[in-house]
Design a protein around this motif. Structure first.
Motif, PDB file in Angstrom:
ATOM      1  N   LYS A 183       0.811  -1.219   0.000  1.00  0.00           N
ATOM      2  CA  LYS A 183       0.000   0.000   0.000  1.00  0.00           C
ATOM      3  C   LYS A 183       0.845   1.270   0.000  1.00  0.00           C
ATOM      4  CE  LYS A 183      -3.920  -2.130   2.407  1.00  0.00           C
ATOM      5  NZ  LYS A 183      -4.783  -2.088   3.618  1.00  0.00           N
ATOM      6  N   ILE A 184       2.091   1.142   0.430  1.00  0.00           N
ATOM      7  CA  ILE A 184       2.961   2.315   0.520  1.00  0.00           C
ATOM      8  C   ILE A 184       3.668   2.560  -0.813  1.00  0.00           C
ATOM      9  CG2 ILE A 184       5.070   3.212   1.593  1.00  0.00           C
ATOM     10  CD1 ILE A 184       4.172   2.078   4.208  1.00  0.00           C
ATOM     11  N   ILE A 185       3.575   3.789  -1.317  1.00  0.00           N
ATOM     12  CA  ILE A 185       4.233   4.147  -2.571  1.00  0.00           C
ATOM     13  C   ILE A 185       5.744   4.261  -2.370  1.00  0.00           C
ATOM     14  CG2 ILE A 185       4.420   5.889  -4.387  1.00  0.00           C
ATOM     15  CD1 ILE A 185       1.500   6.664  -3.771  1.00  0.00           C
ATOM     16  N   SER A 222       2.317  15.185  -7.136  1.00  0.00           N
ATOM     17  CA  SER A 222       2.713  13.792  -6.926  1.00  0.00           C
ATOM     18  C   SER A 222       3.428  13.615  -5.587  1.00  0.00           C
ATOM     19  CB  SER A 222       3.603  13.318  -8.073  1.00  0.00           C
ATOM     20  OG  SER A 222       4.810  14.058  -8.125  1.00  0.00           O
ATOM     21  N   LYS A 225       0.814  13.559  -2.902  1.00  0.00           N
ATOM     22  CA  LYS A 225       0.131  12.265  -2.933  1.00  0.00           C
ATOM     23  C   LYS A 225       0.943  11.208  -2.193  1.00  0.00           C
ATOM     24  CE  LYS A 225      -1.473   8.675  -6.141  1.00  0.00           C
ATOM     25  NZ  LYS A 225      -1.573   8.278  -7.576  1.00  0.00           N
ATOM     26  N   GLN A 226       2.249  11.185  -2.426  1.00  0.00           N
ATOM     27  CA  GLN A 226       3.111  10.218  -1.765  1.00  0.00           C
ATOM     28  C   GLN A 226       3.154  10.455  -0.261  1.00  0.00           C
ATOM     29  OE1 GLN A 226       6.866  10.591  -3.750  1.00  0.00           O
ATOM     30  NE2 GLN A 226       6.143   9.635  -5.639  1.00  0.00           N
ATOM     31  N   ASN A 229      -0.142   9.344   1.281  1.00  0.00           N
ATOM     32  CA  ASN A 229      -0.131   7.887   1.277  1.00  0.00           C
ATOM     33  C   ASN A 229       0.686   7.340   2.442  1.00  0.00           C
ATOM     34  OD1 ASN A 229       1.820   5.466   0.229  1.00  0.00           O
ATOM     35  ND2 ASN A 229      -0.295   5.107  -0.412  1.00  0.00           N
ATOM     36  N   ILE A 232      -1.065   7.814   5.863  1.00  0.00           N
ATOM     37  CA  ILE A 232      -2.187   6.883   6.043  1.00  0.00           C
ATOM     38  C   ILE A 232      -1.704   5.469   6.373  1.00  0.00           C
ATOM     39  CG2 ILE A 232      -4.133   5.727   4.895  1.00  0.00           C
ATOM     40  CD1 ILE A 232      -4.522   8.321   3.296  1.00  0.00           C
ATOM     41  N   HIS A 233      -0.666   5.021   5.683  1.00  0.00           N
ATOM     42  CA  HIS A 233      -0.309   3.598   5.738  1.00  0.00           C
ATOM     43  C   HIS A 233       0.922   3.282   6.569  1.00  0.00           C
ATOM     44  CE1 HIS A 233      -3.394   2.588   2.871  1.00  0.00           C
ATOM     45  NE2 HIS A 233      -2.924   3.474   2.007  1.00  0.00           N
TER      46      HIS A 233
END
Length: 234
Positions: A183-185, A222, A225-226, A229, A232-233
């Motif tokens: 789930k992690i970018i 971007s 977004k990372q 992400n 959250i995770h």
């Protein structure tokens, strides 16, 4: 023989290099690193190049190099972090004793290679620390935010969490790489604090160079977004 003795802890080194549309950089980069290994007399290495769905002529440029140390593995595009993780797992499977991860865009300076290799005598993990960077203010700020975020959420501080210049003992990497979340970018960020929770990191202060050709695909949107992400995770 003197260099073989100097780097006695490294029996077999994998150089993991993810690529995505680097036709203008990859030929020069490979020769740069081959030259660096030759200069210090170190021969026990192989490139594991992870082609992350390149749509240009990167593979043709790699074939032009014609060197015994190069292996290429092609996958559908899944991002830099996933490409690195694939490379790590391949290197572990192939029984390399140490794994060096570098990028293919010209920003990783090979002049630090010997210093990294020497530090394997006393350490299980060596990271670059980009004290001088030529890749833009937004990336510098982003890296600082990442380190603070992980420190406040995990209680673990790593100076340069996402640095694409890291040398890790295979046994240590094996303990951590399978714990990386899909789930992690920013998978190298998670890998960094997983490693730090198990071992001390030795740092090599370095200058991060400007891309030789092209520009980074990352912009404020971007990067945000990372970051979200990761919040959250993580």
């Amino acid at each position: 023989m003197k260099y073989r003795k100097k780097f006695y802890k490294i029996k077999k080194l994998a150089v993991v290099m993810p690529i995505y549309n680097e036709k203008k950089n990859i030929f020069k980069e490979l020769y740069k690193w081959i030259k660096a290994f030759n200069l210090i007399g170190f021969k026990n290495y192989k490139f594991i190049i992870i082609n992350d769905g390149s749509k240009d002529k990167s593979l043709i440029e790699i074939k032009r190099v014609k060197h015994r140390s190069i292996s290429v593995y092609s996958f559908k595009n899944s991002g830099h972090g996933a490409a690195c993780t694939r490379g790590y797992k391949l290197a572990i499977k192939k029984k390399f004793s140490w794994i060096l991860q570098i990028d293919s865009d010209g920003q990783c300076d090979s002049k630090y290679l010997e210093k990294f290799l020497k530090l394997t005598k006393q350490n299980d993990c060596i990271f670059g620390n980009r004290v001088r960077r030529n890749d833009g203010k937004q990336r510098i700020l982003f890296s600082k935010i990442l380190s603070l975020l992980v420190f406040f959420k995990k209680g673990i501080y790593v100076k340069d969490l996402n640095v694409p210049y890291r040398l890790i003992k295979s046994d240590l990497l094996k303990l951590c790489v399978n714990k990386i979340s899909n789930k992690i970018i920013l998978k190298n960020v998670q890998l960094s604090y997983l490693i730090r929770s198990r071992a001390r990191i030795a740092y090599v202060p370095m200058t991060f160079l400007k891309r030789t050709y092209g520009s980074s695909k990352y912009n404020y949107r971007s990067l945000l977004k990372q970051l979200v992400n990761l919040i959250i995770h993580i």
